[in-house]
Design an enzyme around this catalytic site. Sequence first.
Site, PDB file in Angstrom:
ATOM      1  N   ASN A   8       9.475  51.460  -5.221  1.00 16.32           N
ATOM      2  CA  ASN A   8       8.617  50.636  -6.081  1.00 16.32           C
ATOM      3  C   ASN A   8       7.231  50.646  -5.442  1.00 16.32           C
ATOM      4  O   ASN A   8       7.015  50.000  -4.419  1.00 16.32           O
ATOM      5  CB  ASN A   8       9.185  49.208  -6.159  1.00 16.32           C
ATOM      6  CG  ASN A   8       8.266  48.263  -6.909  1.00 16.32           C
ATOM      7  OD1 ASN A   8       7.271  48.691  -7.519  1.00 16.32           O
ATOM      8  ND2 ASN A   8       8.585  46.984  -6.865  1.00 16.32           N
ATOM      9  N   TRP A   9       6.323  51.403  -6.061  1.00 17.72           N
ATOM     10  CA  TRP A   9       4.979  51.532  -5.467  1.00 17.72           C
ATOM     11  C   TRP A   9       4.124  50.291  -5.702  1.00 17.72           C
ATOM     12  O   TRP A   9       3.042  50.185  -5.150  1.00 17.72           O
ATOM     13  CB  TRP A   9       4.277  52.774  -6.039  1.00 17.72           C
ATOM     14  CG  TRP A   9       4.737  54.061  -5.428  1.00 17.72           C
ATOM     15  CD1 TRP A   9       5.813  54.246  -4.606  1.00 17.72           C
ATOM     16  CD2 TRP A   9       4.111  55.351  -5.567  1.00 17.72           C
ATOM     17  NE1 TRP A   9       5.906  55.574  -4.232  1.00 17.72           N
ATOM     18  CE2 TRP A   9       4.875  56.273  -4.804  1.00 17.72           C
ATOM     19  CE3 TRP A   9       3.003  55.819  -6.262  1.00 17.72           C
ATOM     20  CZ2 TRP A   9       4.544  57.632  -4.718  1.00 17.72           C
ATOM     21  CZ3 TRP A   9       2.680  57.172  -6.182  1.00 17.72           C
ATOM     22  CH2 TRP A   9       3.434  58.077  -5.419  1.00 17.72           C
ATOM     23  N   LYS A  10       4.590  49.383  -6.569  1.00 11.25           N
ATOM     24  CA  LYS A  10       3.806  48.174  -6.892  1.00 11.25           C
ATOM     25  C   LYS A  10       2.394  48.598  -7.310  1.00 11.25           C
ATOM     26  O   LYS A  10       2.238  49.627  -7.937  1.00 11.25           O
ATOM     27  CB  LYS A  10       3.829  47.196  -5.706  1.00 11.25           C
ATOM     28  CG  LYS A  10       5.262  46.929  -5.229  1.00 11.25           C
ATOM     29  CD  LYS A  10       5.393  45.765  -4.303  1.00 11.25           C
ATOM     30  CE  LYS A  10       6.857  45.570  -3.927  1.00 11.25           C
ATOM     31  NZ  LYS A  10       7.100  44.408  -3.089  1.00 11.25           N
TER      32      LYS A  10
ATOM     33  N   HIS B  42      11.131  41.494 -11.429  1.00  8.04           N
ATOM     34  CA  HIS B  42      10.816  41.518  -9.994  1.00  8.04           C
ATOM     35  C   HIS B  42      10.276  40.138  -9.608  1.00  8.04           C
ATOM     36  O   HIS B  42       9.574  39.493 -10.388  1.00  8.04           O
ATOM     37  CB  HIS B  42       9.775  42.602  -9.700  1.00  8.04           C
ATOM     38  CG  HIS B  42       9.606  42.843  -8.228  1.00  8.04           C
ATOM     39  ND1 HIS B  42       8.873  41.991  -7.428  1.00  8.04           N
ATOM     40  CD2 HIS B  42      10.115  43.793  -7.418  1.00  8.04           C
ATOM     41  CE1 HIS B  42       8.940  42.429  -6.178  1.00  8.04           C
ATOM     42  NE2 HIS B  42       9.687  43.518  -6.141  1.00  8.04           N
TER      43      HIS B  42
ATOM     44  N   GLU C  89       7.909  39.244  -7.849  1.00  8.33           N
ATOM     45  CA  GLU C  89       6.444  39.109  -7.928  1.00  8.33           C
ATOM     46  C   GLU C  89       6.019  38.793  -9.360  1.00  8.33           C
ATOM     47  O   GLU C  89       5.021  38.108  -9.580  1.00  8.33           O
ATOM     48  CB  GLU C  89       5.771  40.383  -7.389  1.00  8.33           C
ATOM     49  CG  GLU C  89       5.871  40.430  -5.859  1.00  8.33           C
ATOM     50  CD  GLU C  89       5.888  41.809  -5.243  1.00  8.33           C
ATOM     51  OE1 GLU C  89       5.546  42.792  -5.934  1.00  8.33           O
ATOM     52  OE2 GLU C  89       6.250  41.906  -4.057  1.00  8.33           O
TER      53      GLU C  89
ATOM     54  N   GLU D 122      17.062  41.176  -4.251  1.00 12.38           N
ATOM     55  CA  GLU D 122      15.894  41.170  -3.380  1.00 12.38           C
ATOM     56  C   GLU D 122      15.571  39.737  -2.969  1.00 12.38           C
ATOM     57  O   GLU D 122      14.937  39.002  -3.730  1.00 12.38           O
ATOM     58  CB  GLU D 122      14.673  41.747  -4.118  1.00 12.38           C
ATOM     59  CG  GLU D 122      14.840  43.175  -4.565  1.00 12.38           C
ATOM     60  CD  GLU D 122      13.499  43.886  -4.705  1.00 12.38           C
ATOM     61  OE1 GLU D 122      13.337  44.940  -4.080  1.00 12.38           O
ATOM     62  OE2 GLU D 122      12.620  43.379  -5.417  1.00 12.38           O
TER      63      GLU D 122
ATOM     64  N   GLY E  99       8.400  42.494   1.902  1.00  9.25           N
ATOM     65  CA  GLY E  99       7.122  42.723   2.574  1.00  9.25           C
ATOM     66  C   GLY E  99       6.942  41.941   3.863  1.00  9.25           C
ATOM     67  O   GLY E  99       5.843  41.859   4.403  1.00  9.25           O
TER      68      GLY E  99
ATOM     69  N   SER F 262      12.214  44.795   2.632  1.00 11.09           N
ATOM     70  CA  SER F 262      11.957  45.320   3.980  1.00 11.09           C
ATOM     71  C   SER F 262      12.960  46.386   4.425  1.00 11.09           C
ATOM     72  O   SER F 262      13.336  46.436   5.596  1.00 11.09           O
ATOM     73  CB  SER F 262      11.883  44.179   5.004  1.00 11.09           C
ATOM     74  OG  SER F 262      10.792  43.325   4.714  1.00 11.09           O
TER      75      SER F 262
ATOM     76  N   GLY G 135       9.967  49.001  -1.251  1.00  8.95           N
ATOM     77  CA  GLY G 135       8.562  48.792  -1.571  1.00  8.95           C
ATOM     78  C   GLY G 135       7.661  49.568  -0.624  1.00  8.95           C
ATOM     79  O   GLY G 135       7.440  50.771  -0.786  1.00  8.95           O
ATOM     80  N   GLY G 136       7.148  48.891   0.397  1.00  8.45           N
ATOM     81  CA  GLY G 136       6.172  49.487   1.312  1.00  8.45           C
ATOM     82  C   GLY G 136       6.581  50.840   1.869  1.00  8.45           C
ATOM     83  O   GLY G 136       5.753  51.765   1.935  1.00  8.45           O
TER      84      GLY G 136
HETATM   85  P1  13P Z   1       9.322  45.863   0.621  1.00  9.25           P
HETATM   86  O1  13P Z   1      10.253  47.029   0.805  1.00  9.25           O
HETATM   87  O2  13P Z   1       7.877  46.226   0.855  1.00  9.25           O
HETATM   88  O3  13P Z   1       9.779  44.663   1.359  1.00  9.25           O
HETATM   89  O4  13P Z   1       9.383  45.481  -0.942  1.00  9.25           O
HETATM   90  C1  13P Z   1      10.616  45.302  -1.534  1.00  9.25           C
HETATM   91  C2  13P Z   1      10.411  45.231  -2.995  1.00  9.25           C
HETATM   92  O5  13P Z   1       9.844  44.277  -3.502  1.00  9.25           O
HETATM   93  C3  13P Z   1      10.882  46.357  -3.813  1.00  9.25           C
HETATM   94  O6  13P Z   1      10.865  46.037  -5.158  1.00  9.25           O
END
Ligand code: 13P
Length: 250
Positions: free
Chosen positions: A9-11, A93, A95, A163, A169, A210, A231-232
């Site tokens: 997930n590149w956000k 998600h 967020e 999640e 993050g 994470s 994510g990251g």
């Molecule tokens: P991180 O891997 O950066 O913690 O993000 C997880 C995430 O929100 C994937 O959708």
Amino acid sequence: MQIRLIAGNWKMNGTSDSLREITPVIEATMEFHSAVLICTPFTLIDRAITHVRGSRVTIGAQDCHPEAKGPHTGDVSAQMLAEIGATHVITGHSERRQHHRETNALVRDKATSALDAGLVPIVCVGETQRDRDAGKALDIVSGQVRESLPDVPQSGSVVVAYEPVWAIGTGRTPSLGDIAEMHAHIRRLLVEKFPGSRGGRQTPILYGGSVTANNAAEIFSAANVDGGLVGGASLRARDFLPICRILEQA
Ligand code: 13P
């Protein structure tokens, strides 16, 4: 056999140059059995789809509107995403639940519109730190699973991602025992919601929060963890590819 999926997930990250990060992933995963998905921002989806053509890697979106079309300035529908060749869409998600006040009902409408368009919704659930501290993690996730998933009789085309909000993050992850407990709990809820041989038992449950190459082997070894939502560590091939390999070998 259970489908295993590793999803990036590149956000809100990535410009045209970032597509080059997908190239090594394409090359290294050609013979994979696991599915490999990258959810780019809307602006890159079309080009990313051209980039991955003929490979194991598919491209998804991070959100969609619950309706197919209409006066919704700034929104993108599942039908539009399907038309250009996206395969999956993330819905609910944390967020979006937090920053856009998305409710379980809205998430379910989005996931339903994704299924109607022929996309696989990845429905995200997870408790906050406060919920966990209050001993409410299982209850919160129960409500999210019951209310955010579409009412399809067969769930083969739905993915759930657990999640924990406090793990996103932050570099913090739940203990292996807590991950296994929550995934077993989600499995029970899915079997209850989608009984039948190809129902909840087959629904992939991803862990997200994470995930890195350092903890992926342990996390993917837990029962009912069918892959990851990253994510990251999905932004660069040198971080993402080792995680893809770990899932493939798990
Ligand atoms: P991180 O891997 O950066 O913690 O993000 C997880 C995430 O929100 C994937 O959708």
